[in-house]
Write a protein that holds these residues in place. Sequence first.
Motif, PDB file in Angstrom:
ATOM      1  N   ALA B  16      35.607  40.978  47.328  1.00  0.00           N
ATOM      2  CA  ALA B  16      36.742  41.854  47.619  1.00  0.00           C
ATOM      3  C   ALA B  16      37.935  41.121  48.212  1.00  0.00           C
ATOM      4  O   ALA B  16      39.002  41.719  48.378  1.00  0.00           O
ATOM      5  CB  ALA B  16      36.359  43.029  48.509  1.00  0.00           C
ATOM      6  N   ALA B  17      37.768  39.843  48.523  1.00  0.00           N
ATOM      7  CA  ALA B  17      38.920  39.079  49.017  1.00  0.00           C
ATOM      8  C   ALA B  17      39.899  38.837  47.880  1.00  0.00           C
ATOM      9  O   ALA B  17      39.542  38.896  46.701  1.00  0.00           O
ATOM     10  CB  ALA B  17      38.439  37.755  49.606  1.00  0.00           C
ATOM     11  N   PHE B  63      42.481  39.104  36.060  1.00  0.00           N
ATOM     12  CA  PHE B  63      43.245  37.937  36.487  1.00  0.00           C
ATOM     13  C   PHE B  63      44.688  38.022  36.000  1.00  0.00           C
ATOM     14  O   PHE B  63      44.975  38.595  34.966  1.00  0.00           O
ATOM     15  CB  PHE B  63      42.610  36.647  35.963  1.00  0.00           C
ATOM     16  CG  PHE B  63      41.347  36.262  36.674  1.00  0.00           C
ATOM     17  CD1 PHE B  63      40.117  36.695  36.208  1.00  0.00           C
ATOM     18  CD2 PHE B  63      41.389  35.476  37.815  1.00  0.00           C
ATOM     19  CE1 PHE B  63      38.951  36.353  36.872  1.00  0.00           C
ATOM     20  CE2 PHE B  63      40.231  35.116  38.481  1.00  0.00           C
ATOM     21  CZ  PHE B  63      39.001  35.566  37.999  1.00  0.00           C
ATOM     22  N   GLU B  64      45.572  37.406  36.757  1.00  0.00           N
ATOM     23  CA  GLU B  64      46.948  37.256  36.351  1.00  0.00           C
ATOM     24  C   GLU B  64      47.463  35.912  36.849  1.00  0.00           C
ATOM     25  O   GLU B  64      46.866  35.293  37.740  1.00  0.00           O
ATOM     26  CB  GLU B  64      47.832  38.393  36.891  1.00  0.00           C
ATOM     27  CG  GLU B  64      47.951  38.422  38.393  1.00  0.00           C
ATOM     28  CD  GLU B  64      48.849  39.552  38.877  1.00  0.00           C
ATOM     29  OE1 GLU B  64      48.930  40.597  38.202  1.00  0.00           O
ATOM     30  OE2 GLU B  64      49.475  39.366  39.928  1.00  0.00           O
ATOM     31  N   ALA B  65      48.556  35.460  36.260  1.00  0.00           N
ATOM     32  CA  ALA B  65      49.161  34.209  36.695  1.00  0.00           C
ATOM     33  C   ALA B  65      50.660  34.339  36.582  1.00  0.00           C
ATOM     34  O   ALA B  65      51.183  35.046  35.716  1.00  0.00           O
ATOM     35  CB  ALA B  65      48.664  33.033  35.857  1.00  0.00           C
ATOM     36  N   GLU B  66      51.351  33.634  37.460  1.00  0.00           N
ATOM     37  CA  GLU B  66      52.805  33.690  37.466  1.00  0.00           C
ATOM     38  C   GLU B  66      53.388  32.306  37.232  1.00  0.00           C
ATOM     39  O   GLU B  66      53.065  31.350  37.942  1.00  0.00           O
ATOM     40  CB  GLU B  66      53.329  34.245  38.786  1.00  0.00           C
ATOM     41  CG  GLU B  66      54.853  34.428  38.792  1.00  0.00           C
ATOM     42  CD  GLU B  66      55.370  35.102  40.041  1.00  0.00           C
ATOM     43  OE1 GLU B  66      54.605  35.247  41.016  1.00  0.00           O
ATOM     44  OE2 GLU B  66      56.551  35.487  40.041  1.00  0.00           O
ATOM     45  N   PHE B  67      54.235  32.224  36.236  1.00  0.00           N
ATOM     46  CA  PHE B  67      54.930  30.978  35.911  1.00  0.00           C
ATOM     47  C   PHE B  67      56.220  30.937  36.716  1.00  0.00           C
ATOM     48  O   PHE B  67      57.077  31.819  36.578  1.00  0.00           O
ATOM     49  CB  PHE B  67      55.221  30.929  34.413  1.00  0.00           C
ATOM     50  CG  PHE B  67      56.140  29.820  33.986  1.00  0.00           C
ATOM     51  CD1 PHE B  67      57.255  30.080  33.193  1.00  0.00           C
ATOM     52  CD2 PHE B  67      55.895  28.506  34.361  1.00  0.00           C
ATOM     53  CE1 PHE B  67      58.089  29.057  32.778  1.00  0.00           C
ATOM     54  CE2 PHE B  67      56.719  27.475  33.957  1.00  0.00           C
ATOM     55  CZ  PHE B  67      57.828  27.759  33.160  1.00  0.00           C
ATOM     56  N   SER B  80      41.125  41.254  43.988  1.00  0.00           N
ATOM     57  CA  SER B  80      39.842  41.547  44.610  1.00  0.00           C
ATOM     58  C   SER B  80      38.738  40.881  43.782  1.00  0.00           C
ATOM     59  O   SER B  80      38.423  41.337  42.689  1.00  0.00           O
ATOM     60  CB  SER B  80      39.613  43.062  44.684  1.00  0.00           C
ATOM     61  OG  SER B  80      38.341  43.352  45.230  1.00  0.00           O
ATOM     62  N   VAL B  81      38.172  39.809  44.320  1.00  0.00           N
ATOM     63  CA  VAL B  81      37.184  39.057  43.537  1.00  0.00           C
ATOM     64  C   VAL B  81      35.799  39.687  43.625  1.00  0.00           C
ATOM     65  O   VAL B  81      35.473  40.416  44.563  1.00  0.00           O
ATOM     66  CB  VAL B  81      37.112  37.586  43.993  1.00  0.00           C
ATOM     67  CG1 VAL B  81      38.414  36.864  43.684  1.00  0.00           C
ATOM     68  CG2 VAL B  81      36.761  37.481  45.471  1.00  0.00           C
ATOM     69  N   GLN B  82      34.999  39.359  42.606  1.00  0.00           N
ATOM     70  CA  GLN B  82      33.624  39.823  42.556  1.00  0.00           C
ATOM     71  C   GLN B  82      32.699  38.608  42.519  1.00  0.00           C
ATOM     72  O   GLN B  82      33.122  37.500  42.157  1.00  0.00           O
ATOM     73  CB  GLN B  82      33.403  40.670  41.294  1.00  0.00           C
ATOM     74  CG  GLN B  82      34.308  41.871  41.208  1.00  0.00           C
ATOM     75  CD  GLN B  82      34.211  42.537  39.846  1.00  0.00           C
ATOM     76  OE1 GLN B  82      34.401  41.902  38.825  1.00  0.00           O
ATOM     77  NE2 GLN B  82      33.897  43.819  39.850  1.00  0.00           N
ATOM     78  N   ILE B 112      31.885  32.808  45.242  1.00  0.00           N
ATOM     79  CA  ILE B 112      32.051  34.120  45.858  1.00  0.00           C
ATOM     80  C   ILE B 112      30.758  34.480  46.565  1.00  0.00           C
ATOM     81  O   ILE B 112      29.680  34.483  45.950  1.00  0.00           O
ATOM     82  CB  ILE B 112      32.403  35.191  44.822  1.00  0.00           C
ATOM     83  CG1 ILE B 112      33.640  34.771  44.021  1.00  0.00           C
ATOM     84  CG2 ILE B 112      32.624  36.536  45.514  1.00  0.00           C
ATOM     85  CD1 ILE B 112      34.883  34.557  44.852  1.00  0.00           C
ATOM     86  N   ILE B 113      30.890  34.798  47.821  1.00  0.00           N
ATOM     87  CA  ILE B 113      29.723  35.168  48.633  1.00  0.00           C
ATOM     88  C   ILE B 113      29.578  36.691  48.608  1.00  0.00           C
ATOM     89  O   ILE B 113      30.531  37.402  48.907  1.00  0.00           O
ATOM     90  CB  ILE B 113      29.894  34.668  50.077  1.00  0.00           C
ATOM     91  CG1 ILE B 113      30.068  33.139  50.086  1.00  0.00           C
ATOM     92  CG2 ILE B 113      28.691  35.072  50.927  1.00  0.00           C
ATOM     93  CD1 ILE B 113      30.475  32.608  51.414  1.00  0.00           C
TER      94      ILE B 113
END
Lengths: 114, 114
Positions: B16-17, B63-67, B80-82, B112-113
Amino acid sequence: GAVVSQHPSRVICKSGTSVKIECRSLDFQATTMFWYRQFPKQSLMLMATSNEGSKATYEQGVEKDKFLINHASLTLSTLTVTSAHPEDSSFYICSADQEGKTQYFGPGTRLLVL
Amino acid sequence: AQSVSQHNHHVILSEAASLELGCNYSYGGTVNLFWYVQYPGQHLQLLLKYFSGDPLVKGIKGFEAEFIKSKFSFNLRKPSVQWSDTAEYFCAVNDNFGNEKLTFGTGTRLTIIP
């Protein structure tokens, strides 16, 4: 879509023998394929660019006589490790370029030379 | 020659971080940018790519990324990671000269913990 296969997934061979690895684009045609080595916990190192119907382009420091590349069709490239030695043991990965813009990667071949 | 830097070698987060992985490249001209993910025991998969247009690119799995051209950066983000995001993440660049060769960063290992 954009699936790339490699065969075999792993191979063990004796020192001095040659090993052939196949890379196939299953659902698209690829005029360009690439061969990489990946060392444990490291990034991918490009070995060569394989162009259908022409000679491969090798990166600096990669022996073209040792790593023979053939790209006979738009869906198949082969890498032959000739006279393999233990230092050639590695994870070899191919990718196929779709429409000149995006590379899709195969699952890799783990080579162990005894 | 093009170079790609991923300064975070290993990132450990709780579920969730929020996540941000850095990627910087050296070439100042027009580039195509990619993020690939390698899950344990699996092959590289394309997460997202940027060629032109909206500098905020959305990919698979949230996921996303910014150029940011002025910063030569293409950072990867996820709000929010899983646990299933545990993997190795690679940033890659090609210089858009009709040369499809990719230059890879050294990779960031994400743990990821639960």
